[in-house]
Design a protein around this motif. Structure first.
Motif, PDB file in Angstrom:
ATOM      1  N   GLU A  17      39.252  41.980  45.944  1.00 63.38           N
ATOM      2  CA  GLU A  17      38.598  40.910  45.189  1.00 63.38           C
ATOM      3  C   GLU A  17      37.109  41.196  45.003  1.00 63.38           C
ATOM      4  O   GLU A  17      36.551  40.944  43.939  1.00 63.38           O
ATOM      5  CB  GLU A  17      38.799  39.572  45.891  1.00 63.38           C
ATOM      6  CG  GLU A  17      40.210  39.027  45.786  1.00 63.38           C
ATOM      7  CD  GLU A  17      40.397  37.749  46.587  1.00 63.38           C
ATOM      8  OE1 GLU A  17      39.404  37.224  47.131  1.00 63.38           O
ATOM      9  OE2 GLU A  17      41.545  37.288  46.675  1.00 63.38           O
ATOM     10  N   SER A  18      36.470  41.726  46.044  1.00 65.49           N
ATOM     11  CA  SER A  18      35.047  42.073  45.941  1.00 65.49           C
ATOM     12  C   SER A  18      34.829  43.174  44.908  1.00 65.49           C
ATOM     13  O   SER A  18      33.885  43.121  44.122  1.00 65.49           O
ATOM     14  CB  SER A  18      34.509  42.526  47.296  1.00 65.49           C
ATOM     15  OG  SER A  18      34.582  41.488  48.227  1.00 65.49           O
ATOM     16  N   LEU A  19      35.699  44.182  44.911  1.00 65.38           N
ATOM     17  CA  LEU A  19      35.590  45.248  43.909  1.00 65.38           C
ATOM     18  C   LEU A  19      35.803  44.703  42.506  1.00 65.38           C
ATOM     19  O   LEU A  19      35.125  45.117  41.559  1.00 65.38           O
ATOM     20  CB  LEU A  19      36.601  46.352  44.204  1.00 65.38           C
ATOM     21  CG  LEU A  19      36.280  47.264  45.377  1.00 65.38           C
ATOM     22  CD1 LEU A  19      37.397  48.262  45.586  1.00 65.38           C
ATOM     23  CD2 LEU A  19      34.963  47.974  45.164  1.00 65.38           C
ATOM     24  N   GLN A  20      36.727  43.771  42.367  1.00 63.36           N
ATOM     25  CA  GLN A  20      36.980  43.173  41.059  1.00 63.36           C
ATOM     26  C   GLN A  20      35.765  42.375  40.584  1.00 63.36           C
ATOM     27  O   GLN A  20      35.382  42.440  39.408  1.00 63.36           O
ATOM     28  CB  GLN A  20      38.210  42.282  41.155  1.00 63.36           C
ATOM     29  CG  GLN A  20      38.841  41.941  39.842  1.00 63.36           C
ATOM     30  CD  GLN A  20      40.154  41.212  40.052  1.00 63.36           C
ATOM     31  OE1 GLN A  20      40.310  40.447  41.016  1.00 63.36           O
ATOM     32  NE2 GLN A  20      41.093  41.429  39.158  1.00 63.36           N
ATOM     33  N   GLN A  21      35.130  41.625  41.492  1.00 62.52           N
ATOM     34  CA  GLN A  21      33.932  40.867  41.131  1.00 62.52           C
ATOM     35  C   GLN A  21      32.775  41.787  40.774  1.00 62.52           C
ATOM     36  O   GLN A  21      32.022  41.525  39.831  1.00 62.52           O
ATOM     37  CB  GLN A  21      33.534  39.941  42.278  1.00 62.52           C
ATOM     38  CG  GLN A  21      34.481  38.791  42.469  1.00 62.52           C
ATOM     39  CD  GLN A  21      34.159  37.989  43.714  1.00 62.52           C
ATOM     40  OE1 GLN A  21      33.253  38.331  44.479  1.00 62.52           O
ATOM     41  NE2 GLN A  21      34.897  36.906  43.923  1.00 62.52           N
ATOM     42  N   LEU A  22      32.635  42.885  41.503  1.00 64.30           N
ATOM     43  CA  LEU A  22      31.587  43.860  41.207  1.00 64.30           C
ATOM     44  C   LEU A  22      31.818  44.506  39.846  1.00 64.30           C
ATOM     45  O   LEU A  22      30.880  44.690  39.068  1.00 64.30           O
ATOM     46  CB  LEU A  22      31.536  44.924  42.297  1.00 64.30           C
ATOM     47  CG  LEU A  22      30.442  45.968  42.175  1.00 64.30           C
ATOM     48  CD1 LEU A  22      29.070  45.305  42.288  1.00 64.30           C
ATOM     49  CD2 LEU A  22      30.600  47.015  43.255  1.00 64.30           C
ATOM     50  N   GLU A  23      33.067  44.812  39.554  1.00 63.45           N
ATOM     51  CA  GLU A  23      33.397  45.388  38.250  1.00 63.45           C
ATOM     52  C   GLU A  23      33.082  44.400  37.121  1.00 63.45           C
ATOM     53  O   GLU A  23      32.520  44.783  36.090  1.00 63.45           O
ATOM     54  CB  GLU A  23      34.876  45.761  38.212  1.00 63.45           C
ATOM     55  CG  GLU A  23      35.318  46.369  36.914  1.00 63.45           C
ATOM     56  CD  GLU A  23      36.813  46.643  36.869  1.00 63.45           C
ATOM     57  OE1 GLU A  23      37.268  47.117  35.827  1.00 63.45           O
ATOM     58  OE2 GLU A  23      37.504  46.368  37.863  1.00 63.45           O
ATOM     59  N   LEU A  24      33.398  43.134  37.321  1.00 63.85           N
ATOM     60  CA  LEU A  24      33.072  42.123  36.312  1.00 63.85           C
ATOM     61  C   LEU A  24      31.561  41.998  36.127  1.00 63.85           C
ATOM     62  O   LEU A  24      31.081  41.873  34.998  1.00 63.85           O
ATOM     63  CB  LEU A  24      33.665  40.768  36.704  1.00 63.85           C
ATOM     64  CG  LEU A  24      35.133  40.590  36.430  1.00 63.85           C
ATOM     65  CD1 LEU A  24      35.626  39.266  37.021  1.00 63.85           C
ATOM     66  CD2 LEU A  24      35.404  40.621  34.946  1.00 63.85           C
ATOM     67  N   LEU A  25      30.816  42.012  37.229  1.00 64.24           N
ATOM     68  CA  LEU A  25      29.355  41.934  37.141  1.00 64.24           C
ATOM     69  C   LEU A  25      28.800  43.105  36.347  1.00 64.24           C
ATOM     70  O   LEU A  25      27.947  42.933  35.474  1.00 64.24           O
ATOM     71  CB  LEU A  25      28.746  41.906  38.544  1.00 64.24           C
ATOM     72  CG  LEU A  25      27.217  41.901  38.597  1.00 64.24           C
ATOM     73  CD1 LEU A  25      26.693  40.554  38.143  1.00 64.24           C
ATOM     74  CD2 LEU A  25      26.746  42.230  39.983  1.00 64.24           C
ATOM     75  N   LEU A  26      29.299  44.299  36.637  1.00 68.47           N
ATOM     76  CA  LEU A  26      28.822  45.478  35.917  1.00 68.47           C
ATOM     77  C   LEU A  26      29.167  45.417  34.440  1.00 68.47           C
ATOM     78  O   LEU A  26      28.325  45.693  33.588  1.00 68.47           O
ATOM     79  CB  LEU A  26      29.398  46.747  36.535  1.00 68.47           C
ATOM     80  CG  LEU A  26      28.777  47.194  37.846  1.00 68.47           C
ATOM     81  CD1 LEU A  26      29.567  48.348  38.429  1.00 68.47           C
ATOM     82  CD2 LEU A  26      27.336  47.590  37.654  1.00 68.47           C
ATOM     83  N   THR A  27      30.405  45.078  34.127  1.00 68.61           N
ATOM     84  CA  THR A  27      30.829  45.114  32.726  1.00 68.61           C
ATOM     85  C   THR A  27      30.296  43.955  31.905  1.00 68.61           C
ATOM     86  O   THR A  27      30.128  44.094  30.696  1.00 68.61           O
ATOM     87  CB  THR A  27      32.366  45.133  32.614  1.00 68.61           C
ATOM     88  OG1 THR A  27      32.898  43.981  33.264  1.00 68.61           O
ATOM     89  CG2 THR A  27      32.929  46.394  33.208  1.00 68.61           C
ATOM     90  N   MET A  28      30.019  42.824  32.521  1.00 64.67           N
ATOM     91  CA  MET A  28      29.592  41.656  31.759  1.00 64.67           C
ATOM     92  C   MET A  28      28.075  41.449  31.737  1.00 64.67           C
ATOM     93  O   MET A  28      27.563  40.808  30.819  1.00 64.67           O
ATOM     94  CB  MET A  28      30.254  40.390  32.333  1.00 64.67           C
ATOM     95  CG  MET A  28      31.759  40.449  32.319  1.00 64.67           C
ATOM     96  SD  MET A  28      32.437  40.570  30.682  1.00 64.67           S
ATOM     97  CE  MET A  28      32.629  38.874  30.283  1.00 64.67           C
ATOM     98  N   VAL A  29      27.361  41.991  32.718  1.00 66.44           N
ATOM     99  CA  VAL A  29      25.920  41.725  32.794  1.00 66.44           C
ATOM    100  C   VAL A  29      25.096  43.009  32.762  1.00 66.44           C
ATOM    101  O   VAL A  29      24.238  43.196  31.887  1.00 66.44           O
ATOM    102  CB  VAL A  29      25.587  40.905  34.074  1.00 66.44           C
ATOM    103  CG1 VAL A  29      24.095  40.684  34.189  1.00 66.44           C
ATOM    104  CG2 VAL A  29      26.311  39.587  34.068  1.00 66.44           C
ATOM    105  N   VAL A  30      25.332  43.897  33.693  1.00 62.68           N
ATOM    106  CA  VAL A  30      24.449  45.048  33.885  1.00 62.68           C
ATOM    107  C   VAL A  30      24.561  46.042  32.733  1.00 62.68           C
ATOM    108  O   VAL A  30      23.540  46.449  32.161  1.00 62.68           O
ATOM    109  CB  VAL A  30      24.741  45.730  35.244  1.00 62.68           C
ATOM    110  CG1 VAL A  30      23.926  46.989  35.397  1.00 62.68           C
ATOM    111  CG2 VAL A  30      24.469  44.761  36.376  1.00 62.68           C
TER     112      VAL A  30
END
Length: 106
Positions: free
Chosen positions: A44-57
């Protein structure tokens, strides 16, 4: 055409195919029960990190460097087309303005 030239081998025993061993489809534990809570939270943490990268960073960084590339290429074009020299008087202010402009529409 004769039977000897055929690629199909006739078989008298049709039960031979029906009696193939089958794999067990039921197990004592399902896949969800095999995964520990720590592994589930890690995923779940990896999924949230992936979402943060793809949607914001990634969009922010792409927009920032896209603007830098556009300003650089426009300055090179103007220097080539017209006898004009483009000088940035304050590089820190120029970079800060680019960062603010890139973040303005987020």
């Amino acid at each position: 055409m004769t039977n000897s030239s055929s690629y199909i081998i006739p078989s008298d025993d049709a039960d031979e195919i029906d009696s193939l061993p089958s794999t067990s489809t039921t197990s004592s534990l399902s896949d969800d029960e095999d995964i520990s809570d720590a592994e589930r939270e890690w995923r779940e943490s990896l999924q949230q990190l992936e979402l943060l990268l793809t949607m914001v960073v990634v969009p922010y960084v792409g927009k920032y460097f896209g603007r830098k590339c556009a300003y650089w290429s426009w300055a090179k074009f103007m220097e080539w087309k017209y006898p004009v020299e483009i000088v940035v008087t304050s590089p820190k202010a120029f970079k800060g303005a680019g960062a603010v402009a890139a973040a303005a529409s987020l």
